[in-house]
Design an enzyme around this catalytic site. Sequence first.
Site, PDB file in Angstrom:
ATOM      1  N   GLU A  49       0.813  -1.228   0.000  1.00  0.00           N
ATOM      2  CA  GLU A  49       0.000   0.000   0.000  1.00  0.00           C
ATOM      3  C   GLU A  49       0.839   1.268   0.000  1.00  0.00           C
ATOM      4  OE1 GLU A  49      -3.602   0.526   1.986  1.00  0.00           O
ATOM      5  OE2 GLU A  49      -4.266  -1.518   1.757  1.00  0.00           O
ATOM      6  N   HIS A 272      -2.300  -1.300  10.024  1.00  0.00           N
ATOM      7  CA  HIS A 272      -1.835  -2.667  10.266  1.00  0.00           C
ATOM      8  C   HIS A 272      -0.619  -2.619  11.190  1.00  0.00           C
ATOM      9  CE1 HIS A 272      -3.737  -5.096   6.878  1.00  0.00           C
ATOM     10  NE2 HIS A 272      -4.264  -3.889   6.772  1.00  0.00           N
TER      11      HIS A 272
END
Lengths: 410, 410
Positions: A49, A272
């Site tokens: 990402e 995360h």
Amino acid sequence: MSKSLAARFRVFTLNCWGIRYLSKHCRERYEMIVQLLSEEKYDVVLLQEVWSEQDYHFLRSKLTSAQPYSVYFRSGAIGSGLCVFSRCRITESFLYRFSLNGYPYKLHHGDWFGGKSVGLVILKLQGIIVHVYVTHLHAEYCREKDDYLPHRLLQAWELGQFIRHTSKTADVTILGGDLNMHPSDLGNRLLQCYTGMKDSFVETEKFEGSEEGCTLQSQNCFATVGDSLSFPSGIRIDYVLYKGSRGFPVKCEHLMTTSGTAPGKSIPYSDHEAVCATLSVQKDWDGVVGTKHEEETNPQLVDILNEARAEVKIGIHGAEKVRYSSGRMAVLGLVLLLLEVIMAIVPYLTTLPENSFPKFSFYILGMVAFAVTLLAGILYVFHTIEVKMLQGTEDQMRNTIQALQEKLRE
Amino acid sequence: MSKSLAARFRVFTLNCWGIRYLSKHCRERYEMIVQLLSEEKYDVVLLQEVWSEQDYHFLRSKLTSAQPYSVYFRSGAIGSGLCVFSRCRITESFLYRFSLNGYPYKLHHGDWFGGKSVGLVILKLQGIIVHVYVTHLHAEYCREKDDYLPHRLLQAWELGQFIRHTSKTADVTILGGDLNMHPSDLGNRLLQCYTGMKDSFVETEKFEGSEEGCTLQSQNCFATVGDSLSFPSGIRIDYVLYKGSRGFPVKCEHLMTTSGTAPGKSIPYSDHEAVCATLSVQKDWDGVVGTKHEEETNPQLVDILNEARAEVKIGIHGAEKVRYSSGRMAVLGLVLLLLEVIMAIVPYLTTLPENSFPKFSFYILGMVAFAVTLLAGILYVFHTIEVKMLQGTEDQMRNTIQALQEKLRE
């Protein structure tokens, strides 16, 4: 003694949640990530990402001394979001784009635009040939009714195939990334069983970090754990998997995840948690004799593949239904369009009076029919590709089962 | 003597031109192909343009005794058209879809719908591990102004990468198919130099068949050789390439192409000529010692890669231009649409009289603006993907040049 320590290295993986202007504190978090990587000097850093290339260039400019070698993988309309930083030279790199990856018209999910892929880089790390894979599979937006399960399963299968076929000469194989699958999910079992790779969380000698190794934690202020009732502490969807080879057995000595806010900061690195595995590679002098990469046949794989086939078949059924609806819509639009064309032409060709249909509605209807035909046609082609790719996957799985059963009978 | 004959086998490749209802004498030609394959009992048969799965099933049902093992590769909206038939068991198969493959809106060319790919099958042929690749690259419709050159070059590069990364443990590697490139074309030189594979036509000890090995012959009644003035006898675009490994050197003993009409028939097998190579594999007992797959660095590759990079850059430039036009068109459409929405809303919000714009034209204009925005938007996304993939390819080529130069300096 026929074994000796050949190498020890640390692998770091993090889904950076780097959507410019949308992810909270994006720039600040990238700076925190740079600081962490510079201080810790991990040997291999796998990031997901990193959607903006500018952010990749920022990272690269800041990591020239800690991890001077890097590769950014371009794919899809936005980019794959994948990049690798390494302390030692990257000799080769290669990208495999998954055949299916969600739907372009589901704009609110947006995975399709990322062109999800698996990137491979080959390193010679302390004299050992290491194949490092970084990936990010399709997100799971609703666990109860997961529309993307067939796509994610296909991705897990293609990922497994890609690793299997490209890692045969590696001394050590490492996969890191956001698999968007729970540890016992079908795709995860398939991937691990098919490639023979091991989960560092399960294998590690020592663990430090979040409860049960969760990488999507409910206590992370940015994270949204879908089903917080079933998983109160969070879920584990980011992994470091590894496998050695005959001459080079590998152990996970230490595994660590970040947890909550970064040290001395008020926010975490990402939505995360990062995972960092310390792997030690032995040189097994006895193991070098004989074929290096003899393929083992795991009888469990047959059951897992059958389970996966059933799931893919459900996916085919669903895709066929949507394809049928799109096709029907396209045909209806086309029929309407043709009717209108006939209605418009007839008065010119015959002596009949001009049709009494109001001109305004007539043209509007024509335009709508045209738009519907075109869009439904595009959808029909898209879902035909989906059906084909799922059928192909089911086919490959069936062939693999057959080959396995023949091998097991031998 | 340290060498002995380990195996001898025959590889057959043919572009079948199998477009149902469009290709002439399609069924009849398939029957002729079946007869040829059954009689000749080739060890490995690589077919392209078997667009219909029903035709594949027909072939499979007829070849159960001559070539009982087969794989059909599904891809794209129509299928990849690729299939492999083999006399010995296929242990594994894997498909790689090329990242770019023409444009969906160029319906008259239609390559995009085929989802061009490279298929890999792994065989144990007479005790030797053979990796067989079958492929079909994007067609060349106009040699003087070849719009698809960057795409085909990208395909040749990805094909080379795929072969390089997946053939490392093969004893013998074979690639067969319709490359849509002349022998000295850049993509062909890149492919052969990067993979180290050899052209069976150049290497063969004995050749029989068409003039200069042409597989698209002007005398074939179905074939259309684009530039028949520059190439009076035709062009050679179908190949069997091969490479051995350290322990298993390979020679091409005999190469054959079909030419003109099939024996006893009034029509040829296809618009392309078939190619059949007889390869003999030696077992080199001296070569087995040492690393099996030491990679050689060919200094020529740097020049070829630089040439390819320049060509890809031209492709990027072209793709960026089309992307810009699509983007501009989408924005214009959107602006028009917004203007209309404002014009429609204003009378409700203020005391101003309703706009005097004729209602009919107003709505038609709105519909057109909507359609333009949507279509141009889709095109913009498509060409953004094109730009990204070409940029990624250029990136990979640059990295490879760097790595090669470092290796050559060592």
